[in-house]
Design an enzyme around this catalytic site. Structure first.
Site, PDB file in Angstrom:
ATOM      1  N   GLU A 185       0.821  -1.202   0.000  1.00 31.05           N
ATOM      2  CA  GLU A 185       0.000   0.000   0.000  1.00 31.05           C
ATOM      3  C   GLU A 185       0.865   1.266   0.000  1.00 31.05           C
ATOM      4  OE1 GLU A 185      -2.287  -0.676   3.505  1.00 31.05           O
ATOM      5  OE2 GLU A 185      -3.105  -2.562   2.739  1.00 31.05           O
TER       6      GLU A 185
ATOM      7  N   SER B 115      -6.068  -4.254   1.017  1.00 30.74           N
ATOM      8  CA  SER B 115      -6.564  -5.614   1.260  1.00 30.74           C
ATOM      9  C   SER B 115      -5.364  -6.528   1.421  1.00 30.74           C
ATOM     10  CB  SER B 115      -7.451  -6.095   0.114  1.00 30.74           C
ATOM     11  OG  SER B 115      -7.846  -7.442   0.322  1.00 30.74           O
ATOM     12  N   GLU B 116      -4.902  -6.683   2.675  1.00 32.59           N
ATOM     13  CA  GLU B 116      -3.696  -7.463   2.930  1.00 32.59           C
ATOM     14  C   GLU B 116      -3.831  -8.909   2.470  1.00 32.59           C
ATOM     15  OE1 GLU B 116      -3.330  -3.803   5.160  1.00 32.59           O
ATOM     16  OE2 GLU B 116      -4.965  -5.253   4.957  1.00 32.59           O
TER      17      GLU B 116
ATOM     18  N   PHE C 277       1.681  -1.956   8.434  1.00 35.56           N
ATOM     19  CA  PHE C 277       1.968  -2.167   9.850  1.00 35.56           C
ATOM     20  C   PHE C 277       1.859  -3.662  10.124  1.00 35.56           C
ATOM     21  CE2 PHE C 277       1.056   2.289   9.951  1.00 35.56           C
ATOM     22  CZ  PHE C 277       1.773   2.804  11.022  1.00 35.56           C
TER      23      PHE C 277
ATOM     24  N   ASP D 130       0.829  -5.242  12.510  1.00 35.38           N
ATOM     25  CA  ASP D 130      -0.441  -5.613  13.136  1.00 35.38           C
ATOM     26  C   ASP D 130      -1.421  -6.177  12.104  1.00 35.38           C
ATOM     27  OD1 ASP D 130      -0.282  -3.598  15.891  1.00 35.38           O
ATOM     28  OD2 ASP D 130       0.852  -3.026  14.109  1.00 35.38           O
TER      29      ASP D 130
ATOM     30  N   HIS E   2      -1.510  -0.524  16.185  1.00 39.73           N
ATOM     31  CA  HIS E   2      -0.395  -0.189  15.302  1.00 39.73           C
ATOM     32  C   HIS E   2       0.955  -0.301  16.023  1.00 39.73           C
ATOM     33  CE1 HIS E   2      -3.784   1.562  13.154  1.00 39.73           C
ATOM     34  NE2 HIS E   2      -3.031   1.698  12.081  1.00 39.73           N
TER      35      HIS E   2
END
Length: 337
Positions: A26, A56-57, A80, A82, A126
């Protein structure tokens, strides 16, 4: 050179050397160059090979897994760490298993870069250190360079040589920090040595001289290495307690050979990590060390980690949740009390 500059240089070298290397993530393209500026300049130098994706990971890792199977060497940046929770299925039930599912007919040379850790006031979603969640996943390696390693060089080696998925963990607190020069064998009055595999070295730092022998082995990786070294220095200056600090660059597989060699000599072991202490990396490393050295260790393995709480946005409260230098000092003193 700063940690972030080493990574950026490593990526430039990779993309210049191998046309199959592509970046996905991203906001990677210029002028933004990624949330932490690791990819700055790459989209300008290598147009078409740096892809800024939708948010959209799961899709990012899924597409990259397919590209890896088809002959590319994709590098994914998760903005991140997370957000790894959003692509667990693609990693655990897909990328890490396809080699076995297809009886070795495919490889998945996928590298997933993950900025991890707190100490920047980013709050509970995060600031986490989540790589221990993946310790029990077969077919997945985890590399986590500190500033006592060459992060750009390690990234380059991982991308060009891996045949299986790798989580490449970058502690966010290190990005702006300078790398530590260790080639001379001495840094800030500490003896510095490389141990283990040449490709993935474990760095040893100690204030011991000549025939002196350390009394405790202290293991930490990534951003915790600086805290461990500060604690080792403090207990020596205060009480002349000698500690050998081990800083591995690859944390899965565990660096057991180097840890056991040191702990056999000191007969005391403390393991520090930034993730939650319960069920963490220190627990697994400490458990295996106890199995191997049950009759050798003089005290139970000391484990340092975060409290079992969400990480607050308030910096003073964040400091209360995350492990500090003083916590490591306390654990070291407990080993010799």
């Amino acid at each position: 050179m700063k940690y972030v500059d080493s990574l950026n240089q490593g990526l430039h070298e990779l993309m210049a050397e191998d046309a199959t290397v592509v970046l996905l993530g991203e906001d990677l393209v210029d002028p933004y160059g990624g949330a932490f500026k690791v990819t700055r300049g790459l989209s300008s130098a290598f147009p078409g090979r740096v892809v800024s994706t939708p948010v959209s990971e799961g899709a990012i890792v899924g597409v990259a897994t397919g590209m890896a199977i088809r002959g590319f060497r994709p590098i994914v940046e998760i903005m991140f760490g997370d957000f790894l929770t959003l692509c667990v299925d693609q990693i655990v039930n897909g990328a890490s298993k396809f080699c076995w599912i297809y009886r070795g007919q495919v490889t998945v040379p996928l590298v997933i870069r993950v900025p991890m850790g707190g100490r920047r006031g980013y709050g509970p979603t995060h600031s986490q250190t989540l790589e221990p969640l993946f310790l029990s996943v077969p077919g997945l390696e985890i590399v986590a360079p500190s500033r006592y390693h060459d992060p750009g060089g390690l990234l380059r080696r991982v991308v060009l040589e891996t045949r299986q998925p790798v989580l490449f963990v970058e502690n966010k607190s290190l990005y702006s920090q300078p790398l530590v020069p260790i080639d001379s064998g001495v840094w800030n009055d500490m003896r510095v040595q490389r141990h283990g595999e040449a490709d993935y070295p474990t760095i040893s730092l100690s204030l011991a001289r000549d025939s002196e022998v350390e009394e405790v082995t202290l293991v930490a990786y990534g951003g915790m290495a600086d805290l461990a070294i500060a604690a080792a220095r403090n207990v020596f200056m205060r009480d002349e307690l000698l500690v050998e600090v081990l800083v591995p660059s690859r944390i899965k597989p565990l660096p057991m050979a180097e840890v056991l060699k040191s702990a056999r000599r000191t007969r005391r072991l403390v393991v520090a990590e930034e993730s939650v202490r319960t069920g963490g990396w220190a627990s697994e490393l400490g458990g295996q060390a106890t199995e191997a050295l049950f009759t050798t260790l003089l005290k139970p393995v000391g484990r340092i980690g975060a409290l079992e709480l969400p990480i607050p946005s308030s910096r003073p409260l964040e400091d209360q949740v995350l492990p500090q230098v003083s916590d490591i000092e306390t654990a070291l003193y407990q080993q010799v009390s």
